[in-house]
Motif scaffolding. Structure first.
Motif, PDB file in Angstrom:
ATOM      1  N   GLY A  14       0.834  -1.090  -0.133  1.00 30.31           N
ATOM      2  CA  GLY A  14       0.072   0.076   0.053  1.00 30.31           C
ATOM      3  C   GLY A  14       1.000   1.272   0.024  1.00 30.31           C
ATOM      4  N   GLU A  15       0.338   2.435   0.528  1.00 31.50           N
ATOM      5  CA  GLU A  15       1.152   3.760   0.452  1.00 31.50           C
ATOM      6  C   GLU A  15       1.439   3.869   2.037  1.00 31.50           C
ATOM      7  N   VAL A  16       2.818   4.230   2.222  1.00 35.81           N
ATOM      8  CA  VAL A  16       3.128   4.284   3.599  1.00 35.81           C
ATOM      9  C   VAL A  16       3.199   5.562   4.157  1.00 35.81           C
ATOM     10  N   LEU A  17       2.559   6.002   5.152  1.00 38.80           N
ATOM     11  CA  LEU A  17       2.802   7.598   5.780  1.00 38.80           C
ATOM     12  C   LEU A  17       3.836   7.270   6.740  1.00 38.80           C
ATOM     13  N   ASP A  18       4.844   7.636   6.575  1.00 38.36           N
ATOM     14  CA  ASP A  18       5.948   7.428   7.517  1.00 38.36           C
ATOM     15  C   ASP A  18       6.679   8.629   8.146  1.00 38.36           C
ATOM     16  N   GLY A  19       6.316   9.923   7.707  1.00 45.33           N
ATOM     17  CA  GLY A  19       6.948  11.110   8.151  1.00 45.33           C
ATOM     18  C   GLY A  19       8.031  11.724   7.493  1.00 45.33           C
ATOM     19  N   SER A  20       8.700  10.838   6.256  1.00 41.45           N
ATOM     20  CA  SER A  20       9.746  11.016   5.947  1.00 41.45           C
ATOM     21  C   SER A  20       9.800  12.367   4.975  1.00 41.45           C
ATOM     22  N   ASP A 120       4.840   4.989  14.420  1.00 41.40           N
ATOM     23  CA  ASP A 120       4.086   4.121  13.924  1.00 41.40           C
ATOM     24  C   ASP A 120       3.578   4.544  12.478  1.00 41.40           C
ATOM     25  N   PRO A 121       4.287   4.090  11.705  1.00 41.17           N
ATOM     26  CA  PRO A 121       3.872   4.521  10.304  1.00 41.17           C
ATOM     27  C   PRO A 121       2.319   3.777  10.083  1.00 41.17           C
ATOM     28  N   ILE A 122       1.866   4.489   9.251  1.00 38.89           N
ATOM     29  CA  ILE A 122       0.468   4.359   8.598  1.00 38.89           C
ATOM     30  C   ILE A 122       0.414   3.880   7.159  1.00 38.89           C
ATOM     31  N   VAL A 123      -0.097   2.615   6.875  1.00 40.38           N
ATOM     32  CA  VAL A 123      -0.106   2.001   5.583  1.00 40.38           C
ATOM     33  C   VAL A 123      -1.789   2.348   4.974  1.00 40.38           C
ATOM     34  N   ILE A 124      -1.712   3.085   3.797  1.00 38.92           N
ATOM     35  CA  ILE A 124      -2.966   3.338   3.001  1.00 38.92           C
ATOM     36  C   ILE A 124      -3.276   2.321   2.339  1.00 38.92           C
ATOM     37  N   LEU A 125      -4.326   1.275   2.628  1.00 37.31           N
ATOM     38  CA  LEU A 125      -4.682   0.455   1.825  1.00 37.31           C
ATOM     39  C   LEU A 125      -5.962   0.503   0.837  1.00 37.31           C
ATOM     40  N   ARG A 126      -5.986   0.238  -0.458  1.00 36.18           N
ATOM     41  CA  ARG A 126      -6.951   0.053  -1.216  1.00 36.18           C
ATOM     42  C   ARG A 126      -7.582  -1.215  -1.232  1.00 36.18           C
ATOM     43  N   ILE A 127      -8.750  -1.480  -0.745  1.00 33.51           N
ATOM     44  CA  ILE A 127      -9.522  -2.799  -0.466  1.00 33.51           C
ATOM     45  C   ILE A 127     -10.363  -2.790  -1.832  1.00 33.51           C
ATOM     46  N   PRO A 232     -14.434   0.388  -4.101  1.00 26.14           N
ATOM     47  CA  PRO A 232     -13.317   0.137  -3.260  1.00 26.14           C
ATOM     48  C   PRO A 232     -13.043   0.906  -2.011  1.00 26.14           C
ATOM     49  N   VAL A 233     -12.500   0.310  -0.997  1.00 27.43           N
ATOM     50  CA  VAL A 233     -12.616   1.145   0.324  1.00 27.43           C
ATOM     51  C   VAL A 233     -11.138   1.492   0.869  1.00 27.43           C
ATOM     52  N   ILE A 234     -10.993   2.783   1.017  1.00 27.49           N
ATOM     53  CA  ILE A 234      -9.469   3.083   1.617  1.00 27.49           C
ATOM     54  C   ILE A 234      -9.227   2.702   2.980  1.00 27.49           C
ATOM     55  N   VAL A 235      -8.466   2.151   3.490  1.00 26.98           N
ATOM     56  CA  VAL A 235      -8.419   1.891   4.975  1.00 26.98           C
ATOM     57  C   VAL A 235      -6.837   2.302   5.333  1.00 26.98           C
ATOM     58  N   ALA A 236      -6.826   3.044   6.474  1.00 27.63           N
ATOM     59  CA  ALA A 236      -5.651   3.446   7.027  1.00 27.63           C
ATOM     60  C   ALA A 236      -5.114   2.230   8.291  1.00 27.63           C
ATOM     61  N   HIS A 237      -4.234   1.630   7.710  1.00 28.79           N
ATOM     62  CA  HIS A 237      -3.605   0.357   8.653  1.00 28.79           C
ATOM     63  C   HIS A 237      -2.362   0.800   9.149  1.00 28.79           C
ATOM     64  N   SER A 238      -2.661   0.640  10.811  1.00 29.41           N
ATOM     65  CA  SER A 238      -1.103   0.720  11.518  1.00 29.41           C
ATOM     66  C   SER A 238      -0.908  -0.245  12.445  1.00 29.41           C
ATOM     67  N   GLU A 239      -0.006  -0.963  12.793  1.00 25.55           N
ATOM     68  CA  GLU A 239       0.623  -1.885  13.495  1.00 25.55           C
ATOM     69  C   GLU A 239       1.784  -1.625  14.438  1.00 25.55           C
ATOM     70  N   ASN A 240       1.627  -1.884  15.549  1.00 25.92           N
ATOM     71  CA  ASN A 240       2.827  -1.764  16.514  1.00 25.92           C
ATOM     72  C   ASN A 240       3.088  -2.866  17.464  1.00 25.92           C
ATOM     73  N   THR A 241       4.480  -3.428  17.705  1.00 26.05           N
ATOM     74  CA  THR A 241       4.240  -4.151  18.657  1.00 26.05           C
ATOM     75  C   THR A 241       5.550  -3.707  19.718  1.00 26.05           C
ATOM     76  N   PHE A 242       4.877  -3.883  20.911  1.00 27.95           N
ATOM     77  CA  PHE A 242       5.584  -3.316  22.084  1.00 27.95           C
ATOM     78  C   PHE A 242       6.308  -4.419  22.675  1.00 27.95           C
ATOM     79  N   ASP A 243       7.700  -4.523  22.687  1.00 29.56           N
ATOM     80  CA  ASP A 243       8.552  -5.654  23.110  1.00 29.56           C
ATOM     81  C   ASP A 243       9.587  -5.324  24.075  1.00 29.56           C
ATOM     82  N   GLY A 244       9.489  -4.221  24.255  1.00 28.05           N
ATOM     83  CA  GLY A 244      10.639  -3.682  25.370  1.00 28.05           C
ATOM     84  C   GLY A 244      11.929  -3.220  24.764  1.00 28.05           C
TER      85      GLY A 244
END
Length: 370
Positions: A14-20, A120-127, A232-244
């Motif tokens: 998808g397209e990544v919103l990562d702040g760059s 926490d980058p956001i991936v923009i998905l076109r479903i 089509p539906v546009i979804v903003a998807h983010s995921e994060n793992t807190f592992d210390g």
């Protein structure tokens, strides 16, 4: 033409919103100055070289849109954030803001957004139904759906209509399988419900066989896929793992740790002997959270439980007054204990939000000058 800070870096998924792009914009003094000049001129309606509170309102509204907030006035929670943004510009007063002040605050806000997106980058998905159709035709379809069937069949046994039973199964599918979040009312009313109506089907009066369930569910999923193809539906998807791991890096760098702890307690109230109440530990932890790679308190339920357990372990809620060095020692002990728990049991968080308006037009402030 200069890129908008909201422009997105392409990714295979998808397209990544990562702040760059935001970092690039703010980091280039010449380009950012041009950006600010253009926006300031656009907002300065009376051309007096300063922005009044009224002239700042469009900027505040657009920053809210860029942050993904609902429109001002629609939610008390988000309205509080809008007020905070306006206060940042005006320093809490009703005074006009000159271009230098506007540039400084805008830079801080954009860098804050960039830091959040980098973390926490956001991936923009076109479903569009393609992935869902692929899932239905894949070898993993049957075993995964049988697993879902086992999970939800008790609800059907309690008398749930078969169509609702199919809906429950659809709700278990993920964006990775090509299903937009059914919790979204637009998705439900424009995609899922029409798809299920087209399926028709039988309202089975008793638990059905796996074979019947798979056959009926496949029809429903294919109908949903067809509707997604048409809408089509546009979804903003983010995921994060807190592992210390971020906490471990922080604890291994004494200079950074001391600086972070000092910043966390800087504004805490102290008595005349310079002591701090342990009841402020949660406030301090919230200030420290970004540096430790932790979410804000209240944002992730599983994380709140971990922190709650750690607070009990160190008697953090006894309200005692302690010296600064003792307070910082307790803070270090808290994040160290949180780190150990996360290393043993990482917490993964995934969020999916349907985007109901075009990303490119949602914020005019953050569009490049033409």
């Amino acid at each position: 033409m200069m890129e908008s800070p909201r422009s997105m870096k392409k990714s295979g998924a998808g397209e990544v919103l990562d702040g760059s792009n935001i970092m690039e914009l703010v980091g280039n003094e010449e380009v950012f100055s041009h950006f600010v000049d253009h926006k300031f001129h656009e907002l300065d309606k009376d051309r007096d070289g300063k922005l009044s509170v009224n002239e700042l309102h469009p900027a505040v509204a657009d920053i809210g849109a860029a942050l993904g907030l609902p429109a001002q006035g629609s939610s008390p929670d988000s309205d509080h954030i809008y007020s905070e943004v306006l206060s940042e510009f005006t320093h809490g007063k009703q005074e006009k803001v000159n271009k230098t002040e506007f540039k400084e605050v805008l830079s801080d806000i954009l860098l804050g957004m960039a830091a959040g997106l980098k973390r926490d980058p956001i991936v923009i998905l076109r479903i569009d139904g393609e992935d869902l159709q692929e899932f239905v035709n894949s070898p993993s379809f049957e075993p995964e759906m049988i697993s879902i069937l086992t999970e939800i069949e008790s609800a059907y046994e309690e008398g749930l209509p078969f169509k609702d039973f199919i809906l429950k199964a659809l709700e278990k599918l993920t964006v990775e399988q090509g299903m937009p979040p059914t919790s979204d009312s637009w998705v439900m009313s424009n995609i899922v419900e029409p798809a299920l109506q087209l399926c028709g089907g039988h309202d089975f009066k008793k638990p059905v066989s796996q074979e019947t369930f798979l056959m009926e569910f496949k029809k429903a999923a294919e109908s949903v896929a067809q509707h997604l193809k048409n809408q089509p539906v546009i979804v903003a998807h983010s995921e994060n793992t807190f592992d210390g791991s971020v906490i471990r890096r922080l604890l291994s760098n004494k200079f950074e740790l001391d600086k972070t702890l000092n910043a966390a307690i800087e504004d805490l109230p102290k008595d005349r002997n310079g002591k701090i109440s342990k009841e402020h530990l949660r406030v301090a932890l919230d200030v420290l959270a970004p540096a430790a790679g932790l979410p804000p308190l209240g944002a992730v339920e599983e994380m709140d439980k971990v922190i709650g357990n750690v607070f009990k372990m160190v008697n953090a809620d006894d309200g005692k007054m302690v010296r600064e060095d003792e307070f910082k020692k307790i803070m270090t002990e808290i994040i160290g204990s949180v780190m150990l728990q996360l290393e043993g049991n990482p917490i993964s968080v995934s969020t999916n939000s349907v985007v109901h308006e075009p990303l490119a037009s949602s914020s005019t402030l953050l569009q490049p000058p033409s």
